[in-house]
Design a protein around this motif. Structure first.
Motif, PDB file in Angstrom:
ATOM      1  N   ALA A  46      53.106  17.157  29.892  1.00  0.00           N
ATOM      2  CA  ALA A  46      54.237  17.497  29.018  1.00  0.00           C
ATOM      3  C   ALA A  46      55.505  16.849  29.559  1.00  0.00           C
ATOM      4  N   LEU A  74      59.525  17.003  29.859  1.00  0.00           N
ATOM      5  CA  LEU A  74      60.524  18.072  29.799  1.00  0.00           C
ATOM      6  C   LEU A  74      61.877  17.457  30.147  1.00  0.00           C
ATOM      7  N   TYR A  95      59.196  15.150  24.549  1.00  0.00           N
ATOM      8  CA  TYR A  95      59.884  16.435  24.354  1.00  0.00           C
ATOM      9  C   TYR A  95      61.235  16.223  23.670  1.00  0.00           C
ATOM     10  N   GLY A 124      60.290  21.367  20.915  1.00  0.00           N
ATOM     11  CA  GLY A 124      59.694  21.637  22.229  1.00  0.00           C
ATOM     12  C   GLY A 124      58.356  22.361  22.168  1.00  0.00           C
ATOM     13  N   THR A 142      55.449  20.088  21.528  1.00  0.00           N
ATOM     14  CA  THR A 142      55.004  19.345  22.724  1.00  0.00           C
ATOM     15  C   THR A 142      53.970  20.173  23.478  1.00  0.00           C
TER      16      THR A 142
END
Ligand code: FAD
Length: 290
Positions: free
Chosen positions: A74, A76, A49, A54, A57
């Motif tokens: 994912a 973050l 990310y 973003g 992703t």
């Protein structure tokens, strides 16, 4: 499926990290890499990310899940405000994402300090608490260093925040890259002695080139054993370095598998060739299933 459950299986999980594309020029290579590595039936994969990319992703994670039926996590980071972070998490939940790797994040420019977007989210443990405390049902992974993080005064300092990440709700950990297994074994022994029970997955990087190695060791704080560094210094070109990197990584993986690690997580840098060669060698040695 939660990655912690995949890691609890009796056989070690194989997983790959992909980097979300920064621009259109990176998309083709990434697509080919994902397709090539999906053919090696990983147990799960993850996608990095960056605040500017973003959405890529999240798109890639959902596409891998739907198209290849592979569990995709994912990453973050703390690059967003708490409100924006909740919007992203809501979106992920709607799209069926089951796992999040909660990180502080790299600074946008290497060497500069990380500037949080929200004073509530300054460290990975804050993000983990936000995810756990808001009622989401994601599996949560966190990063950990086997050596000193570049911003930490020492490993003890680092370890106390690793404990905090687990207490805040991380249910598995992935290590920063390392080239000497001794650092991984020491970290796991220390974690178990401190009562940390979550799986700790070794993160492995087959050396891609002299330049990438220099960048990655600066960013991660990983040291390079003298023998490996000497061989790299003497190598004639990047092909020779890549071959050395693959051989070194095979030896690392073999020792880690023999020690019973829960999985092997490969930093691919969106290239398939090195991980495929490593997996083939490990299969040849019957250390992982064919
Ligand atoms: P933290 O745990 O927040 O640690 C950062 C620093 O702050 C450390 O020095 C730590 O000792 C210190 N610290 C932690 N908590 C506290 C506290 N409460 N008070 C004071 N100091 C504290 N970066 C990206 O930008 N995008 C990615 O997708 C990405 N993926 C990664 C995946 C993996 C598996 C790993 C290992 C790293 C990844 N990174 C990524 C890099 C990562 O963001 C950096 O290593 C970053 O420097 C640290 O992240 P962290 O989550 O461990 O942060």
């Amino acid at each position: 499926m939660r990655i912690a459950d995949l890691l609890a299986r009796s056989r070690p999980s194989i997983s790959f990290e992909f980097m979300a594309p920064r621009d259109e020029s990176e998309v083709d290579v990434l697509e080919r890499t994902v397709a090539a590595l999906a053919g090696h039936a990983p147990d799960w994969v993850s996608v990095t990310y960056r605040v500017r990319t973003g959405e890529k992703t999240l798109e890639l994670v959902t596409r891998i899940k739907r198209h290849y039926h592979i569990e995709a996590m994912a990453h973050l980071t703390c690059a967003n405000t708490a409100d924006r972070t909740r919007q992203i998490l809501n979106w992920m939940e709607r799209e069926g994402v089951a796992n999040v790797l909660a990180l502080r994040g790299d600074p946008p420019t290497t060497g500069e300090p990380f500037t949080p977007a929200d004073p509530q989210l300054t460290h990975a443990s804050d993000l983990i608490r936000l995810v756990r405390g808001s009622g989401y049902r994601f599996g949560i992974g966190a990063a950990c260093s086997t050596e000193k993080h570049p911003e930490s005064p020492d490993v003890e300092h680092e370890f106390q925040y690793l404990q905090l990440k687990v207490e805040s709700g991380a249910d598995f950990l992935i290590t920063q890259l390392f080239f000497d297994n001794r650092f991984y074994f020491d970290l796991v022994a220390r974690a178990r002695a401190a009562g940390i029970k979550v799986p700790i997955v070794p993160g492995l990087m087959p050396v891609p080139s002299r330049r990438s190695l220099a960048l990655m060791t600066t960013m991660s704080g990983a040291s390079v054993p003298a023998a490996l560094q000497g061989a790299i210094d003497e190598a004639s070109d990047d092909d020779a370095i890549r071959a050395l990197g693959v051989r070194h990584c095979i030896a690392q993986c073999a020792e880690l598998l023999e020690a019973g690690v829960p999985g092997l997580h490969f930093y691919t840098f969106n290239r398939a060739r090195a991980p495929i060669a490593i997996l083939a060698a490990l299969r040849g040695q019957q250390l992982i299933a064919s």
